[in-house]
Motif scaffolding. Structure first.
Motif, PDB file in Angstrom:
ATOM      1  N   MET A 112       0.876  -1.172   0.000  1.00 12.82           N
ATOM      2  CA  MET A 112       0.000   0.000   0.000  1.00 12.82           C
ATOM      3  C   MET A 112       0.911   1.219   0.000  1.00 12.82           C
ATOM      4  O   MET A 112       1.755   1.377   0.897  1.00 12.82           O
ATOM      5  CB  MET A 112      -0.899   0.000   1.224  1.00 12.82           C
ATOM      6  CG  MET A 112      -1.872  -1.165   1.290  1.00 12.82           C
ATOM      7  SD  MET A 112      -3.123  -1.152  -0.029  1.00 12.82           S
ATOM      8  CE  MET A 112      -4.081   0.309   0.426  1.00 12.82           C
ATOM      9  N   ILE A 113       0.774   2.063  -1.007  1.00 13.92           N
ATOM     10  CA  ILE A 113       1.712   3.184  -1.161  1.00 13.92           C
ATOM     11  C   ILE A 113       0.944   4.510  -1.155  1.00 13.92           C
ATOM     12  O   ILE A 113      -0.274   4.547  -1.343  1.00 13.92           O
ATOM     13  CB  ILE A 113       2.567   3.043  -2.443  1.00 13.92           C
ATOM     14  CG1 ILE A 113       1.674   2.811  -3.684  1.00 13.92           C
ATOM     15  CG2 ILE A 113       3.515   1.872  -2.307  1.00 13.92           C
ATOM     16  CD1 ILE A 113       1.351   4.014  -4.451  1.00 13.92           C
ATOM     17  N   ASP A 114       1.691   5.595  -0.969  1.00 10.89           N
ATOM     18  CA  ASP A 114       1.091   6.927  -0.973  1.00 10.89           C
ATOM     19  C   ASP A 114       0.855   7.402  -2.403  1.00 10.89           C
ATOM     20  O   ASP A 114       1.764   7.355  -3.242  1.00 10.89           O
ATOM     21  CB  ASP A 114       2.007   7.936  -0.273  1.00 10.89           C
ATOM     22  CG  ASP A 114       2.008   7.787   1.238  1.00 10.89           C
ATOM     23  OD1 ASP A 114       0.966   7.410   1.799  1.00 10.89           O
ATOM     24  OD2 ASP A 114       3.061   8.049   1.856  1.00 10.89           O
ATOM     25  N   THR A 150      -2.369  12.964   0.493  1.00  8.01           N
ATOM     26  CA  THR A 150      -2.117  11.598   0.056  1.00  8.01           C
ATOM     27  C   THR A 150      -3.233  10.660   0.495  1.00  8.01           C
ATOM     28  O   THR A 150      -3.923  10.917   1.483  1.00  8.01           O
ATOM     29  CB  THR A 150      -0.787  11.060   0.618  1.00  8.01           C
ATOM     30  OG1 THR A 150      -0.857  11.013   2.049  1.00  8.01           O
ATOM     31  CG2 THR A 150       0.384  11.913   0.173  1.00  8.01           C
ATOM     32  N   LYS A 152      -3.756   6.146   0.601  1.00 10.73           N
ATOM     33  CA  LYS A 152      -3.091   4.869   0.414  1.00 10.73           C
ATOM     34  C   LYS A 152      -3.809   4.073  -0.676  1.00 10.73           C
ATOM     35  O   LYS A 152      -5.035   3.952  -0.661  1.00 10.73           O
ATOM     36  CB  LYS A 152      -3.088   4.065   1.712  1.00 10.73           C
ATOM     37  CG  LYS A 152      -2.200   4.639   2.812  1.00 10.73           C
ATOM     38  CD  LYS A 152      -0.725   4.453   2.492  1.00 10.73           C
ATOM     39  CE  LYS A 152       0.160   4.901   3.662  1.00 10.73           C
ATOM     40  NZ  LYS A 152       1.602   4.740   3.358  1.00 10.73           N
TER      41      LYS A 152
END
Length: 255
Positions: A112-114, A150, A152
């Motif tokens: 899970m990334i920004d 941001t 996720k």
């Protein structure tokens, strides 16, 4: 070539009827003569396969909408949830499937990334912090990322996505497909690194590389991307300030 003016999200009206033997492209398609380029290499056909990485709303700025409208089967990837939903709506009745995921580097597979979200129109959203920061110094971006908001989102490599995703009828995406479009605001090299070109062998690749844009910050990865394509036997047939087009096939008819 059309620069992104970052207007509000456009929701496609009732299905467009393509002109006979032409691909009916979005009226904001970034490459003004893209219909002619498609005809040069594929002719007009109502069966084909394409992938759009960074699909936005599926219509605005799209370099592939006319392919879906002609009857081609497509997989579209858009990490911003609201845009992915609109993308599905804009492709209602077409043989396309939209997946609400980000695509990127293989070493971040499954994380899970920004996602730095363009809160105005969504078209500048990026998973690259340095790109979001660079955009905030450019007059033409109109502060779309000024708050660095941001969310996720799940990230996969393009290889993984194509191997595991299915069309609504359950069928898998084929090898040796026709067109791959990549527009991911600075993460293009990551997508390419997570894609086995020799396995999938797309006939045409349209990619945002900013080759002739004066600002060097938006094209730091361009030489490496080009080296990868050349190594795998692709030839560049078009470029402007935003996009480059590479092919592994000859035109149907020489000019």
């Amino acid at each position: 070539m059309k620069l992104k003016e970052h207007s509000q999200v456009f929701v496609r009206p009732d299905r467009l009827i393509p002109e006979k033997n032409n691909y009916e492209m979005s009226n904001s398609c970034q490459i003004e003569n893209l219909n002619e380029i498609y005809l040069k290499y594929f002719g007009y056909k109502n069966e084909g396969f394409y992938v759009e990485v960074g699909a936005h709303d599926g219509y605005t700025w799209s370099n592939s909408f006319g392919l879906g409208g002609a009857g081609w089967s497509g997989m579209l990837f858009e990490p911003t949830p609201t845009l992915a939903k609109i993308c599905s709506q804009n492709h209602a009745g077409l043989k396309t499937t939209t997946f609400p995921i980000a695509l990127g580097a293989p070493e971040t597979e499954g994380e899970m990334i920004d996602l730095y979200v363009d809160m105005v129109a969504g078209s500048l959203s990026t998973i690259k912090k340095e790109v979001a920061e660079a955009y905030n110094t450019m007059d033409w971006t109109n502060d779309h990322l000024k708050d660095m908001n941001t969310i996720k989102v799940p990230l996969h490599s393009l290889d993984y996505a194509l191997q595991t995703s299915r069309f609504e009828d359950g069928s898998q995406f084929p090898k040796n497909f026709d067109v791959l479009c990549i527009d991911v605001e600075g993460a293009e090299l990551d997508v390419v690194r997570g894609f086995n070109i020799d396995l999938w062998k797309p006939k045409m690749i349209i990619i945002e590389t900013h080759e002739s844009l004066p600002d060097e910050r938006l094209k730091v990865d361009t030489p490496r991307i080009f080296d990868i394509f050349k190594f795998h036997g692709y030839n560049k047939v078009y470029s402007d300030e935003i996009n480059s087009i590479w092919v592994s096939i000859p035109p149907l008819n020489e000019d």
